[in-house]
Motif scaffolding. Structure first.
Motif, PDB file in Angstrom:
ATOM      1  N   THR A 116       2.459   8.711  -6.818  1.00 27.79           N
ATOM      2  CA  THR A 116       2.969  10.073  -6.765  1.00 27.79           C
ATOM      3  C   THR A 116       4.017  10.310  -7.843  1.00 27.79           C
ATOM      4  O   THR A 116       3.994  11.342  -8.532  1.00 27.79           O
ATOM      5  CB  THR A 116       3.579  10.346  -5.373  1.00 27.79           C
ATOM      6  N   LEU A 117       4.933   9.361  -8.017  1.00 29.75           N
ATOM      7  CA  LEU A 117       5.977   9.515  -9.018  1.00 29.75           C
ATOM      8  C   LEU A 117       5.412   9.531 -10.440  1.00 29.75           C
ATOM      9  O   LEU A 117       5.835  10.346 -11.268  1.00 29.75           O
ATOM     10  CB  LEU A 117       7.015   8.398  -8.877  1.00 29.75           C
ATOM     11  N   VAL A 118       4.471   8.649 -10.722  1.00 30.48           N
ATOM     12  CA  VAL A 118       3.904   8.579 -12.075  1.00 30.48           C
ATOM     13  C   VAL A 118       3.122   9.844 -12.401  1.00 30.48           C
ATOM     14  O   VAL A 118       3.309  10.451 -13.457  1.00 30.48           O
ATOM     15  CB  VAL A 118       3.011   7.324 -12.236  1.00 30.48           C
TER      16      VAL A 118
ATOM     17  N   THR B  92      -5.540   3.471 -11.094  1.00 31.89           N
ATOM     18  CA  THR B  92      -4.102   3.187 -11.193  1.00 31.89           C
ATOM     19  C   THR B  92      -3.519   2.832  -9.831  1.00 31.89           C
ATOM     20  O   THR B  92      -2.663   1.952  -9.739  1.00 31.89           O
ATOM     21  CB  THR B  92      -3.327   4.358 -11.813  1.00 31.89           C
ATOM     22  N   PHE B  93      -3.979   3.491  -8.760  1.00 26.39           N
ATOM     23  CA  PHE B  93      -3.496   3.127  -7.431  1.00 26.39           C
ATOM     24  C   PHE B  93      -3.824   1.673  -7.117  1.00 26.39           C
ATOM     25  O   PHE B  93      -2.971   0.923  -6.635  1.00 26.39           O
ATOM     26  CB  PHE B  93      -4.096   4.041  -6.355  1.00 26.39           C
ATOM     27  N   LEU B  94      -5.065   1.267  -7.395  1.00 25.71           N
ATOM     28  CA  LEU B  94      -5.450  -0.117  -7.114  1.00 25.71           C
ATOM     29  C   LEU B  94      -4.662  -1.108  -7.974  1.00 25.71           C
ATOM     30  O   LEU B  94      -4.296  -2.190  -7.506  1.00 25.71           O
ATOM     31  CB  LEU B  94      -6.953  -0.291  -7.313  1.00 25.71           C
ATOM     32  N   MET B  95      -4.385  -0.745  -9.215  1.00 24.24           N
ATOM     33  CA  MET B  95      -3.569  -1.616 -10.068  1.00 24.24           C
ATOM     34  C   MET B  95      -2.144  -1.718  -9.535  1.00 24.24           C
ATOM     35  O   MET B  95      -1.579  -2.820  -9.472  1.00 24.24           O
ATOM     36  CB  MET B  95      -3.567  -1.096 -11.510  1.00 24.24           C
ATOM     37  N   PHE B  96      -1.551  -0.598  -9.148  1.00 27.37           N
ATOM     38  CA  PHE B  96      -0.204  -0.620  -8.568  1.00 27.37           C
ATOM     39  C   PHE B  96      -0.185  -1.467  -7.296  1.00 27.37           C
ATOM     40  O   PHE B  96       0.721  -2.261  -7.084  1.00 27.37           O
ATOM     41  CB  PHE B  96       0.286   0.794  -8.238  1.00 27.37           C
ATOM     42  N   TRP B  97      -1.173  -1.277  -6.441  1.00 31.27           N
ATOM     43  CA  TRP B  97      -1.253  -2.015  -5.180  1.00 31.27           C
ATOM     44  C   TRP B  97      -1.379  -3.510  -5.447  1.00 31.27           C
ATOM     45  O   TRP B  97      -0.730  -4.330  -4.799  1.00 31.27           O
ATOM     46  CB  TRP B  97      -2.419  -1.496  -4.366  1.00 31.27           C
ATOM     47  N   MET B  98      -2.200  -3.873  -6.422  1.00 30.81           N
ATOM     48  CA  MET B  98      -2.398  -5.285  -6.739  1.00 30.81           C
ATOM     49  C   MET B  98      -1.098  -5.917  -7.253  1.00 30.81           C
ATOM     50  O   MET B  98      -0.710  -7.004  -6.812  1.00 30.81           O
ATOM     51  CB  MET B  98      -3.493  -5.431  -7.800  1.00 30.81           C
TER      52      MET B  98
ATOM     53  N   PHE C 112       0.833  -1.203   0.000  1.00 32.41           N
ATOM     54  CA  PHE C 112       0.000   0.000   0.000  1.00 32.41           C
ATOM     55  C   PHE C 112       0.869   1.255   0.000  1.00 32.41           C
ATOM     56  O   PHE C 112       0.649   2.191  -0.772  1.00 32.41           O
ATOM     57  CB  PHE C 112      -0.914  -0.015   1.230  1.00 32.41           C
ATOM     58  N   LEU C 113       1.872   1.265   0.862  1.00 34.05           N
ATOM     59  CA  LEU C 113       2.763   2.425   0.934  1.00 34.05           C
ATOM     60  C   LEU C 113       3.527   2.635  -0.373  1.00 34.05           C
ATOM     61  O   LEU C 113       3.648   3.752  -0.870  1.00 34.05           O
ATOM     62  CB  LEU C 113       3.734   2.262   2.106  1.00 34.05           C
ATOM     63  N   MET C 114       4.035   1.546  -0.952  1.00 35.30           N
ATOM     64  CA  MET C 114       4.792   1.660  -2.201  1.00 35.30           C
ATOM     65  C   MET C 114       3.894   2.036  -3.378  1.00 35.30           C
ATOM     66  O   MET C 114       4.323   2.745  -4.280  1.00 35.30           O
ATOM     67  CB  MET C 114       5.540   0.361  -2.489  1.00 35.30           C
ATOM     68  N   ALA C 115       2.639   1.581  -3.363  1.00 32.72           N
ATOM     69  CA  ALA C 115       1.700   1.989  -4.411  1.00 32.72           C
ATOM     70  C   ALA C 115       1.454   3.497  -4.337  1.00 32.72           C
ATOM     71  O   ALA C 115       1.350   4.165  -5.367  1.00 32.72           O
ATOM     72  CB  ALA C 115       0.390   1.223  -4.278  1.00 32.72           C
TER      73      ALA C 115
END
Length: 82
Positions: A28-30, A58-64, A20-23
């Motif tokens: 933020t970076l993207v 996109t957050f949910l995709m990154f988290w997944m 979650f933290l890394m997502a």
């Protein structure tokens, strides 16, 4: 070296919380570089979503994806703690 947690809720949280933290960091970076209002489907029509929707999806995709990678790592390092 400490032993891995054995109960499923603790193991699940050990995977999901850092993911979650890394997502959030990746989001933020993207979106510091990409404008969600100018996204297109592989050069075709623009995406007609609201910026908040783009951020959420996109957050949910990154988290997944990050959670999946962490889960695979957990399994490979400790295969006996399923």
């Amino acid at each position: 070296m400490t032993s891995p947690p054995t109960d499923r809720p603790t193991r699940t949280l050990c995977i999901l919380w850092p993911a979650f933290l890394m997502a959030g960091v990746l989001e933020t970076l993207v979106f510091a570089v990409v404008d969600p209002e100018h996204l297109q489907w592989f050069g075709a029509a623009p995406i007609e979503w609201q910026p908040t929707t783009v951020y959420s999806v996109t957050f949910l995709m990154f988290w997944m994806v990050i959670s999946l990678a962490s889960s695979i790592t957990q399994f490979l390092v400790h295969p006996d703690t399923r």
